[in-house]
Enzyme design. Structure first.
Site, PDB file in Angstrom:
ATOM      1  CG  ASP A 161      29.304  41.379  44.419  1.00 32.78           C
ATOM      2  OD1 ASP A 161      30.080  40.725  45.142  1.00 32.78           O
ATOM      3  OD2 ASP A 161      29.442  42.597  44.203  1.00 32.78           O
TER       4      ASP A 161
ATOM      5  CD  GLU B 120      32.365  37.425  48.462  1.00 35.10           C
ATOM      6  OE1 GLU B 120      33.573  37.431  48.587  1.00 35.10           O
ATOM      7  OE2 GLU B 120      31.725  38.363  47.958  1.00 35.10           O
TER       8      GLU B 120
ATOM      9  CB  CYS C  65      38.986  36.854  33.693  1.00 36.29           C
ATOM     10  SG  CYS C  65      38.024  36.898  32.161  1.00 36.29           S
TER      11      CYS C  65
ATOM     12  CB  CYS D 293      39.410  33.258  30.067  1.00 34.99           C
ATOM     13  SG  CYS D 293      40.536  34.406  30.894  1.00 34.99           S
TER      14      CYS D 293
ATOM     15  CB  CYS E 126      40.424  39.570  30.943  1.00 30.22           C
ATOM     16  SG  CYS E 126      41.400  38.053  31.113  1.00 30.22           S
TER      17      CYS E 126
ATOM     18  CB  CYS F 105      40.145  36.067  27.344  1.00 30.41           C
ATOM     19  SG  CYS F 105      39.026  36.909  28.466  1.00 30.41           S
TER      20      CYS F 105
ATOM     21  CG  ASP G 135      29.801  46.089  41.384  1.00 33.23           C
ATOM     22  OD1 ASP G 135      30.672  45.864  42.233  1.00 33.23           O
ATOM     23  OD2 ASP G 135      29.393  47.220  41.099  1.00 33.23           O
TER      24      ASP G 135
HETATM   25 ZN    ZN Z   1      39.729  36.491  30.614  1.00 29.43          ZN
END
Ligand code: ZN
Length: 238
Positions: free
Chosen positions: A32, A116, A168, A171, A187, A190, A197
Site C-alpha cells: 500500500d 494498487e 476487513c 473476515c 471490525c 468479527c 494501512d
Molecule cells: Zn472482520
C-alpha cells in the site's frame, strides 16, 4: 556525454548483465503506497522515506525560497536559479536511489507482489493530493514491475476498484467509509482491531489472489495512537 540542466555531466553507457538468479521464495506481499509512510506491506512493515531523501528535499525547499526572494534580474538571481536546479537534480537522484534499494529488496524477498493500480487511486483521492506523489509512486511501481519481469517474480496491479479500506482483511466484511484520520478501527462483524494501512496492503494482496495472512493487520486496542486530523490526504474515505 550528456549534459543536463544543472551543469552536470554524465558518461552514458549501457551495461549488459545477466539477471542474477534469485532464490525461490515462499513469501508474497501486498503493498500500500501512502503519505504517512511511503509504503506499507501486508506483513506489517512500514517504510518511510530515508533521511537522505528528506534532507535533499529540505535543501530544495530552502533554495526555492531563496530564489523567490530574489526577484530582480541580477546575477544573484541566476545563481539562485542554478542552486534550485542542482537541488532538484539531487532530490531526483536520491529518490531514484531509494526506489532502487526498496524495489530490489522487495523483489529479492518475495515470489509475488501486488500493488494498487495508481490510475484507480487517482480516482479515489482528494484534490489535496499533490501530483509529486503520483510521479513518485508511478516511478517506483514501474521499477518494481520491470525488476519482477527480469527476475521471474509475479507482479499484480489491482485494477478494479477495490474498497481496500472499507473491507476487513480478516473476515471480508465491507464496512462504511472511514475518514483519513481514522488510523485503526474495530471490525463490527468479527471484532478484529485493524490498522488502516496494513489492512489495505493485505486487501491488495488478497485481491490479487495472493495468500497472505491478515494477522499482521491486527492491532491491540491498547496501542492505537491518538487519532488526529491530517493535512495532505491522498484519498478520501475510500
Ligand atoms: Zn472482520
Amino acid at each position: 556525454m550528456i549534459r543536463d540542466a544543472p551543469d552536470r555531466y554524465f558518461a552514458s553507457f549501457v551495461v549488459q548483465t545477466e539477471p542474477g538468479a534469485l532464490l525461490h521464495r515462499e513469501t508474497v506481499v501486498g503493498i500500500d503506497l501512502g503519505l504517512t509512510h511511503f509504503a506499507v506491506l501486508s506483513d506489517g512493515t512500514k517504510i518511510s522515506s530515508p533521511r537522505f531523501l528528506s534532507r535533499a528535499e529540505k535543501k530544495l525547499r530552502r533554495a526555492q525560497r531563496a530564489l523567490s526572494r530574489n526577484q530582480d534580474g541580477s546575477r544573484n538571481r541566476d545563481k539562485a536559479r542554478l542552486t534550485v536546479a542542482r537541488a532538484h537534480a539531487r532530490v531526483a537522484d536520491a529518490r531514484r536511489d531509494f526506489h532502487h534499494q526498496l524495489s530490489t529488496a522487495l523483489i529479492r524477498d518475495n515470489q509475488a507482489l501486488a500493488v494498487e493500480d495508481l490510475a484507480v487511486r487517482r480516482l479515489a483521492r482528494t484534490r489535496l493530493a499533490k501530483s509529486v506523489h503520483d510521479a513518485d509512486w508511478s516511478g517506483f511501481v514501474a521499477m518494481l514491475e520491470y525488476k519482477a519481469r527480469l527476475h521471474g517474480r509475479a507482479f499484480h496491479r489491482i485494477g478494479r476498484f477495490e474498497p481496500t479500506t472499507r473491507t476487513c482483511s480478516a473476515c471480508g466484511t465491507k464496512d462504511g467509509p472511514k475518514p483519513l484520520h481514522v488510523r485503526a478501527w474495530q471490525c463490527p462483524a468479527c471484532g478484529t482491531w485493524l490498522d488502516r494501512d496494513i489492512n489495505a496492503a493485505v486487501n491488495v494482496a488478497k485481491a490479487a489472489g495472493l495468500a497472505v495472512s491478515a494477522c499482521r493487520a491486527q492491532v491491540r486496542p491498547g496501542v492505537i495512537p491518538a487519532q488526529r486530523g491530517e493535512a495532505g490526504t491522498h484519498r478520501g474515505a475510500a
